[in-house]
Write a protein that holds these residues in place. Structure first.
Motif, mmCIF file in Angstrom:
data_model
loop_
_atom_site.group_PDB
_atom_site.id
_atom_site.type_symbol
_atom_site.label_atom_id
_atom_site.label_comp_id
_atom_site.label_asym_id
_atom_site.label_seq_id
_atom_site.Cartn_x
_atom_site.Cartn_y
_atom_site.Cartn_z
ATOM 1 N N ALA A 20 8.246 18.875 -75.927
ATOM 2 C CA ALA A 20 7.067 19.600 -75.472
ATOM 3 C C ALA A 20 6.947 19.483 -73.960
ATOM 4 O O ALA A 20 7.244 18.437 -73.381
ATOM 5 C CB ALA A 20 5.817 19.044 -76.140
ATOM 6 N N VAL A 21 6.497 20.564 -73.362
ATOM 7 C CA VAL A 21 6.243 20.593 -71.920
ATOM 8 C C VAL A 21 4.769 20.914 -71.752
ATOM 9 O O VAL A 21 4.332 22.013 -72.071
ATOM 10 C CB VAL A 21 7.120 21.658 -71.225
ATOM 11 N N SER A 22 4.007 19.942 -71.275
ATOM 12 C CA SER A 22 2.568 20.134 -71.105
ATOM 13 C C SER A 22 2.264 20.507 -69.661
ATOM 14 O O SER A 22 2.705 19.835 -68.733
ATOM 15 C CB SER A 22 1.809 18.860 -71.463
ATOM 16 N N LEU A 23 1.503 21.567 -69.482
ATOM 17 C CA LEU A 23 1.095 21.977 -68.139
ATOM 18 C C LEU A 23 -0.273 21.421 -67.773
ATOM 19 O O LEU A 23 -0.797 21.708 -66.707
ATOM 20 C CB LEU A 23 1.099 23.506 -68.038
ATOM 21 N N ASN A 43 7.509 14.431 -74.868
ATOM 22 C CA ASN A 43 6.533 15.253 -74.160
ATOM 23 C C ASN A 43 6.690 15.042 -72.660
ATOM 24 O O ASN A 43 6.609 13.920 -72.183
ATOM 25 C CB ASN A 43 5.114 14.861 -74.583
ATOM 26 N N LEU A 44 6.902 16.140 -71.957
ATOM 27 C CA LEU A 44 7.028 16.086 -70.510
ATOM 28 C C LEU A 44 5.711 16.534 -69.887
ATOM 29 O O LEU A 44 5.117 17.521 -70.325
ATOM 30 C CB LEU A 44 8.164 16.990 -70.037
ATOM 31 N N VAL A 45 5.259 15.815 -68.875
ATOM 32 C CA VAL A 45 4.016 16.151 -68.174
ATOM 33 C C VAL A 45 4.235 15.975 -66.681
ATOM 34 O O VAL A 45 5.212 15.385 -66.241
ATOM 35 C CB VAL A 45 2.832 15.276 -68.641
ATOM 36 N N GLU A 48 7.528 17.243 -63.317
ATOM 37 C CA GLU A 48 8.726 17.631 -64.068
ATOM 38 C C GLU A 48 8.419 18.787 -65.020
ATOM 39 O O GLU A 48 9.190 19.742 -65.131
ATOM 40 C CB GLU A 48 9.263 16.434 -64.843
ATOM 41 N N ALA A 49 7.288 18.716 -65.677
ATOM 42 C CA ALA A 49 6.889 19.769 -66.610
ATOM 43 C C ALA A 49 6.659 21.082 -65.874
ATOM 44 O O ALA A 49 7.074 22.148 -66.340
ATOM 45 C CB ALA A 49 5.635 19.350 -67.364
ATOM 46 N N MET A 50 6.019 21.022 -64.720
ATOM 47 C CA MET A 50 5.764 22.238 -63.946
ATOM 48 C C MET A 50 7.070 22.874 -63.480
ATOM 49 O O MET A 50 7.213 24.096 -63.486
ATOM 50 C CB MET A 50 4.856 21.927 -62.750
ATOM 51 N N ILE A 52 9.974 22.712 -64.980
ATOM 52 C CA ILE A 52 10.603 23.334 -66.143
ATOM 53 C C ILE A 52 9.919 24.648 -66.480
ATOM 54 O O ILE A 52 10.578 25.650 -66.759
ATOM 55 C CB ILE A 52 10.592 22.367 -67.347
ATOM 56 N N ALA A 53 8.594 24.662 -66.462
ATOM 57 C CA ALA A 53 7.847 25.892 -66.749
ATOM 58 C C ALA A 53 8.219 26.989 -65.765
ATOM 59 O O ALA A 53 8.426 28.144 -66.153
ATOM 60 C CB ALA A 53 6.349 25.613 -66.712
#
Length: 93
Positions: A20-23, A43-45, A48-50, A52-53
């Protein structure tokens, strides 16, 4: 809304990995949600998550990508029901 469906999907095969990638910017709120809902996948937050998004052009939440063993995106959807046929096809083949 999709969490129960993702949980069910995650139990269909040990060959399936969910990340999961949480924004969400509130990391404590994300951690609380993960604990309360007994989320077991990665879960990535944060930054790093941004990244990937941005890399994958994610504009809506949730966005689900199915990535095959070769690293290619083979399906994109906003619900488990949209990606499940491709997941099942990959797991069967």
């Amino acid at each position: 809304r999709e969490t129960p469906h993702l949980k069910a999907l995650s139990k269909t095969s040990d060959k399936l990995a969910i990340v999961a990638v949480s924004l969400d910017q509130d990391i404590e709120a994300v951690e609380k949600y993960l604990d309360e809902n007994e989320i077991e996948w990665a879960n990535l937050v944060g930054n790093e998550a941004m990244q990937i998004a941005n890399k994958y052009g994610i504009r809506a939440i949730p966005t689900m990508l199915v990535i095959d063993a070769e690293g290619k995106i083979v399906a994109v959807g906003n619900s488990v029901s949209q990606i499940q046929p491709k997941v099942q096809q990959l797991l069967a083949g």
